[in-house]
Design a protein around this motif. Structure first.
Motif, short mmCIF file in Angstrom:
data_model
loop_
_atom_site.label_atom_id
_atom_site.label_comp_id
_atom_site.label_asym_id
_atom_site.label_seq_id
_atom_site.Cartn_x
_atom_site.Cartn_y
_atom_site.Cartn_z
N VAL A 532 -66.74 -5.85 -2.88
CA VAL A 532 -65.52 -6.18 -3.61
C VAL A 532 -65.51 -5.59 -5.01
O VAL A 532 -64.43 -5.35 -5.57
N GLY A 564 -64.73 -9.23 4.74
CA GLY A 564 -63.29 -9.23 4.57
C GLY A 564 -62.67 -7.92 4.95
O GLY A 564 -63.25 -7.10 5.64
N ILE A 569 -57.84 -7.10 0.44
CA ILE A 569 -58.36 -7.48 -0.88
C ILE A 569 -57.68 -6.65 -1.97
O ILE A 569 -57.37 -7.15 -3.06
N VAL A 649 -55.78 -14.45 1.28
CA VAL A 649 -57.11 -14.98 0.97
C VAL A 649 -57.55 -15.97 2.04
O VAL A 649 -58.69 -15.94 2.51
N PHE A 672 -64.72 -15.91 -2.14
CA PHE A 672 -65.11 -15.54 -0.77
C PHE A 672 -66.60 -15.81 -0.60
O PHE A 672 -67.37 -15.73 -1.57
#
Length: 690
Positions: A532, A564, A569, A649, A672
């Motif tokens: 991320v 994810g 994102i 999310v 997360f």
């Protein structure tokens, strides 16, 4: 009168008007202390015809009147009636639609009709009576008595079945005792047929019951005259008459049991065993009533009405009582149905009297109002149902008033919008007696309508805002050929910026529409190891290009892995950064952080804007929700950005939080579950688990 089976369709039950059931037998004994229904008490007179075998009343007493009869189903083509066959059925037993025993039914009907005809022929051949004036007069009178006795009936409901009580067997005993053996069956058949014709029964039913009567009455007459010599006043003759009436009951029991066996598939011996005792008991009682009447005819004819009148009176009184019972049962049944409707209705139901006092407060009304029935019943309707109209004025519900909608505050302090409809009940002269008020909770519908209006206002504003400069610059560029290159670039840049704004609006609308009412994403969202920190860095870089005049600061150290979807994102971060740009002063920086807190990766965006009141923070993640007045909006947007963020999310297993103070800015944080190890190792591990 004995039980008799029926032919065809809807199944006329033996001896009685529209009697029904399956096995019929005997008579309910009554007399000085006869019994009506199960037990002793007032004399219950009349022929009984009804449903399930073995059930019914066995009266006690010295003499009985009325025959208990139960119907066999009719035969022939598919029958009518509530129940198809056997012992079920209300009002009359029928053959129904099950035609498996059709052959045996037809054979049985033909046999009974043919047997009755043979019995009549044999009786006429063995003793041809002289039709003198007295015999003809007796025959006419007894035919009339038989018709009246058959026509007087009481229907006794027994669940899905019913029974009929008439006075028919009194006439049968008199027919056998007072008429020659060749005439008594004819009189019995004629009286029965006339009563059935008056009731408009099918011809095949009349034929079958006539055959049954011919067999049974002929047997009784032959025994009375063969054994007792037809001398009623002699002991032997009296005994023979009792024996003949027993044969009458036995013949009918046999024919009824046979057709029940053919219909239901039960063994004949089983059906006979079920019916024998009760049939014998009621036959003895009913025969006694008829024989007593005949004895008085010979000894003191003037006293015959004194015997028959109380029987008729008791019969009629009993019929009135039964009708009253049926009425009470019907009311109870309707009350039970109403209670079920009220208790299971999703809408609130209130019953108020003419004065406005609440007498019924349904369970749904308890849920809608927050008040229990005990708290509401007995209070004023206007006191319980009062609130605010859409214009803010005070309203209250009045008994017999107009339908209306308003907002109320429940006992727990929450606000609900209600729609109220009235159903007043008035007398013939128009006087109000009751008012049934149906209350529907329309809070969701009201909120949806309000949201729709808000959405239309927002979207129309958002579409109108970029279209105005787009149209203006397009007209400007079309009108001028000698435009300065710098001005042309600025115009084209503005056109591109406004077009991209409209593109984002359309994309947000499409993405919001891909989320169903349950809040579940319908678009594809992958779950794979994602760094991320890298994804957020790309999102910040793209936002700096989109908003070159804003300072966007990124803080983060090293890779942070989550399971994810990198594209989703990126959408989350773009919306959060765009929201911060929109709601904070242009000279203030926007801070983006990627941190790891324990087992979670936290992506946060902080601005120094106007902030969000604490009591409004839960609303900002709702679809089309904006805290600004749509008529005087200072910022653009359709109110979808944070809603989309929340749904994306959640779709990836994370949570979104907000911390804000009015005048000091806001921080939005997406959390997360973090993964451990290099991206390549985590990717291989997730592939193996999949």
């Amino acid at each position: 009168m004995p039980p008799r089976a029926t032919a065809a369709g809807s199944g006329m039950v033996v001896c009685g008007t529209d009697a029904s059931g399956t096995a019929g037998s005997g008579t309910a004994a009554c007399g000085t202390a006869g019994s009506g229904i199960h037990g002793s008490g007032t004399v219950a007179c009349g022929t009984r015809a009804y449903g399930t075998p073995g059930s019914g009343t066995v009266a006690s007493g010295t003499a009985g009147c009325g025959t208990r009869a139960s119907g066999t189903a009719g035969c022939g083509s598919p029958a009518s009636g509530t129940a198809g066959s056997g012992r079920a059925g209300s009002g009359r037993a029928t053959f129904g639609n099950d035609m498996r025993p059709e052959l045996s039914r037809k054979q049985l009907i033909r046999a009974v009709v043919a047997g009755g005809a043979v019995a009549l022929a044999a009786a006429w051949a063995s003793s041809r009576p002289s039709l003198d004036r007295v015999t003809v007069l007796h025959a006419i009178v007894l035919t009339a008595i038989t018709v009246v006795a058959e026509f007087m009936s009481i229907r006794l409901p027994h669940g899905a079945t019913s029974e009929q009580i008439t006075l028919g067997e009194i006439a049968i005993a008199a027919d056998v005792a007072l008429l020659p053996p060749a005439i008594s069956p004819l009189v019995a058949i004629l009286g029965l047929s006339i009563s059935l014709l008056i009731k408009r029964k099918p011809a095949v039913k009349i034929a079958y019951n006539a055959g049954q009567y011919a067999l049974a009455t002929t047997a009784a007459s032959m025994i009375f005259y063969g054994i007792g010599g037809g001398e009623f006043r002699a002991a032997a003759g009296l005994a023979a008459l009792f024996l003949g009436m027993a044969a009458f009951a036995g013949s009918n029991l046999l024919t009824i049991s046979a057709i029940i066996s053919a219909i239901s598939g039960e063994r004949l011996t089983s059906v006979l065993r079920e019916e024998f005792r009760l049939s014998l008991a009621v036959a003895i009682g009913n025969s006694s009533v008829g024989i007593v009447a005949v004895a008085l005819w010979f000894a003191r004819p003037v006293l015959v009405p004194a015997v028959l009148a109380p029987a008729v009176a008791l019969h009629l009184a009993y019929r009135g009582w039964i009708r009253q019972l049926e009425f009470v049962r019907e009311i109870a049944d309707q009350k039970e149905k109403l209670e079920r409707i009220v208790s299971h209705s999703s809408e609130g139901i209130v019953l108020a009297d003419a004065s406005g006092t609440v007498v019924l407060w349904s369970p749904s009304m308890e849920r809608i109002s927050g008040l229990s029935a005990a708290e509401a019943e007995g209070k004023s309707l206007g006191y319980l149902l009062r609130g605010r109209a859409s214009d803010g004025s005070s309203v209250q519900v009045e008994v017999g008033g107009a339908d209306q909608g308003f907002e109320v505050t429940r006992a727990d302090g929450s606000d609900r919008w209600l729609s109220v409809r009235h159903g007043p009940a008035r007398d013939a002269d128009g006087t109000l007696r009751w008012d049934v008020i149906v209350v529907h909770d329309v809070t969701t519908e009201h909120a949806t309508e309000k949201m729709k209006d808000h959405f239309l206002a927002v979207v129309s504003h958002e579409l109108r805002t970029p279209l105005t400069p787009i149209i203006g610059y397009a007209k400007f560029l079309l009108r001028r050929d000698d435009i300065d290159p710098q001005i042309q670039r600025e115009a084209l840049g503005s056109l591109l910026e406004r077009s991209e704004h409209m593109q984002r609006l359309v994309e947000d609308l499409l993405l919001a529409s891909s989320i169903d009412e349950g809040g579940q994403m319908q678009v594809h969202s992958r779950r794979e190891p994602v760094d991320v920190a890298e994804v957020v860095a790309r999102a910040v870089s793209s936002s700096r290009v989109s908003h070159p005049k804003r300072e966007i600061v990124l803080h983060g150290s090293g890779p942070v892995l989550v399971a994810g979807d990198a594209m989703r994102i990126t959408q989350v971060m773009a919306n959060l950064i765009g929201n911060a740009v929109k709601f904070s002063p242009s000279e203030t920086p926007i801070t983006v952080r990627v941190t790891r807190e324990g087992d979670h990766a936290v992506l946060s965006v902080t601005d120094r804007g106007r902030g969000i009141p604490t009591d409004k923070q839960h609303e900002i993640f709702e679809k089309f929700r904006r805290l600004e007045n749509p008529d005087v909006m200072e910022t653009g947007g359709a109110g979808l950005g944070l809603y989309i963020v929340d749904q994306l999310v959640r779709a990836m297993g994370g949570t979104i939080e907000v911390e804000s103070l009015p005048g000091r800015g806001s921080t939005f944080s997406a959390r997360f579950a973090a993964l451990a190890g290099p991206v390549t190792d985590q990717h291989e591990a997730m592939e193996r688990s999949a």
